[in-house]
Enzyme design. Structure first.
Site, PDB file in Angstrom:
ATOM      1  CG  ASP A   1       1.051  -1.038  10.409  1.00  0.00           C
ATOM      2  OD1 ASP A   1      -0.103  -1.044   9.934  1.00  0.00           O
ATOM      3  OD2 ASP A   1       1.984  -0.382   9.909  1.00  0.00           O
TER       4      ASP A   1
ATOM      5  N   GLY B   1       0.825  -1.210   0.000  1.00  0.00           N
ATOM      6  CA  GLY B   1       0.000   0.000   0.000  1.00  0.00           C
ATOM      7  C   GLY B   1       0.854   1.252   0.000  1.00  0.00           C
TER       8      GLY B   1
ATOM      9  NE  ARG C   1      -4.414  -2.262   1.779  1.00  0.00           N
ATOM     10  CZ  ARG C   1      -3.246  -2.040   2.379  1.00  0.00           C
ATOM     11  NH1 ARG C   1      -2.186  -2.728   2.014  1.00  0.00           N
ATOM     12  NH2 ARG C   1      -3.155  -1.140   3.335  1.00  0.00           N
TER      13      ARG C   1
END
Ligand code: S3P
Length: 428
Positions: free
Chosen positions: A315, A94, A122
């Protein structure tokens, strides 16, 4: 494919140099490729994501050389980038996708970007909408929301944006486009996301003004090649912070871990849960603070997290969820709906995976509710191609009663290529 069986441990011991920070490695390569003059990067992460960024730069005509974790980029300025003759493949990344789109929005040629099945699902509108408003033309599925996307960049106009999400990828894409736009470009975010782009741009000689959640740059900024030393990745260290806290005995030492305050939510959360984590020798190199972390066993308590804390540990939520499943009492993680658009829908995949291993987890629309237990049974879990799940299930195996068979553990290569060897080395 059969899974890799990770057996329970009775303790851990050792010193682990976690690999270079993923976010900072991407930015070092990208800014080096945008700059004039040589950029020398040390401790570059050799994970698949950062290698995707290097490959995309090569296709744009940037010349670089790599020996191990050292990279030399010979930048001739982003104006010298040339139209790629093939699709730019961002793989699973990403960060490559969104930062590259921002950096390329001022280039007067066509670029098509694509990625793997996870990346193709995404959302890209969060960057393509602002870039279109600045003047780039972007076409793709769902009105430019999904990869593959084709962009024809060009003359950009600076704008003031309010991002609906606290996302460093969105903020960075807009700032990088802003460097090639006329006038001022600003981004205001709902909560402060990681600020590595702002810090590194200053190192490359560009003025970036930050005031709490607002960042401003002027068009026409010129980057000058730099020496960049990448600290170890706190997102990778997080797996060992949880392992060292819950493995029962022994001590883990993690030297040279990046402790930028926009990334240290995991330290704050684990310490609030009762973890024994010490920061030794804090120094700052290339605008990024770093420290040696020492972790020793402790009893953990449940915690409630949400709000401004979420972007500071987004994350690390999979591994924090594992820690919570072995803590005393309940943990509630809210306002973390962004997890649904990561490499997998991490609210669903973490809830399903942990439950299959015997944990008590409830999926919430924007987070997780976890009821801690004294032990975790173990069993089978799949990474589903998500690197952070691969590593979370491996640590779960080490902390479980019966071990965990992890399917597609190789997904860890995206951010931590020799993770399996390292956990074997510290297991006791
Ligand atoms: C990253 C930003 C975060 C993070 C990702 C890396 C970056 O994503 O989850 O792993 O390097 O800018 P968002 O910006 O989408 O929150």
């Amino acid at each position: 494919m059969p899974g890799v069986f990770i057996k329970p441990v009775s303790g851990v011991e050792g010193e682990i140099e976690v690999p270079g920070d993923k976010s900072i490695s991407h930015r070092a390569a990208l800014l080096g490729g945008m700059a004039h003059g040589e950029t020398h990067v040390t401790n570059f992460l050799l994970g698949q994501d950062c290698l995707s960024t290097l490959r995309c730069l090569q296709q744009l005509g940037v010349s670089w050389e790599r020996q191990g974790t050292e990279v030399w980029l010979r930048g001739t300025g982003m104006e010298a980038w040339t139209e790629p003759t093939d699709v730019l493949d961002a793989g699973n990344s990403g960060t490559t996708s969104r930062l590259m789109l921002g950096a390329l929005a001022g280039s007067p040629f066509a670029v098509t970007m694509n990625g793997d099945a996870s990346l193709r699902a995404r959302p890209m509108r969060r960057v393509t909408d602002p870039l279109k408003q600045m003047g780039a033309q972007i076409m793709g599925r769902l009105d430019g929301n999904l990869f593959p996307l084709t962009m024809v960049g060009g003359q950009l106009q600076g704008q003031a944006f309010r991002s609906a999400v606290a996302s460093a990828q969105v903020k960075s894409a807009i700032i990088l486009a802003g460097l090639r736009a006329s006038g001022e470009t600003s981004v205001e975010e709902p909560a402060l996301s990681r600020d590595h782009t702002e810090r590194m741009l200053r190192g490359f000689g560009v003025e970036v003004l930050s005031e709490k959640r607002l960042v401003r740059v002027q068009g026409g900024g010129r980057l000058t090649g730099q020496e960049v030393s990448v600290p170890g990745d706190i997102s990778s260290a997080a797996f060992f912070l949880v392992l060292g806290s819950l493995a029962g005995r022994g001590e883990l030492i993690l030297p040279n871990v990046g402790v930028n305050p926009t990334r240290t939510g995991i330290l704050d959360a684990l310490r609030a849960m009762g973890a024994d984590i010490e920061l030794i020798d804090i120094t700052e190199i290339c605008g990024e603070p770093r420290a040696t972390l020492r972790v020793r066993p402790s009893k953990l308590q449940g915690i409630e997290i949400g709000g401004e804390m979420i972007p500071r540990l987004i994350d690390e939520i999979p591994i924090l969820a594992l820690a919570s499943s072995l803590a005393e009492g309940e943990t509630v993680i809210r306002e973390a709906a962004e997890l649904r658009v990561k490499e997998t829908d991490r609210i669903r995949t973490v809830a399903e995976g942990l439950s299959a291993l015997g944990a008590k987890v409830e999926e919430l629309p924007d987070g997780l509710r976890i009821l801690g237990q004294p032990s975790l049974r173990g069993g089978q879990a799949s990474s589903q191609g998500d690197h952070r799940l691969a590593m979370t299930w491996a640590i779960a195996g080490m902390l479980s009663k019966e071990g965990v068979s992890v399917e597609d553990i190789a997904a860890a290569d995206v951010s931590y290529p020799d993770f399996l060897d390292v956990i074997k080395k510290v297991a006791r």
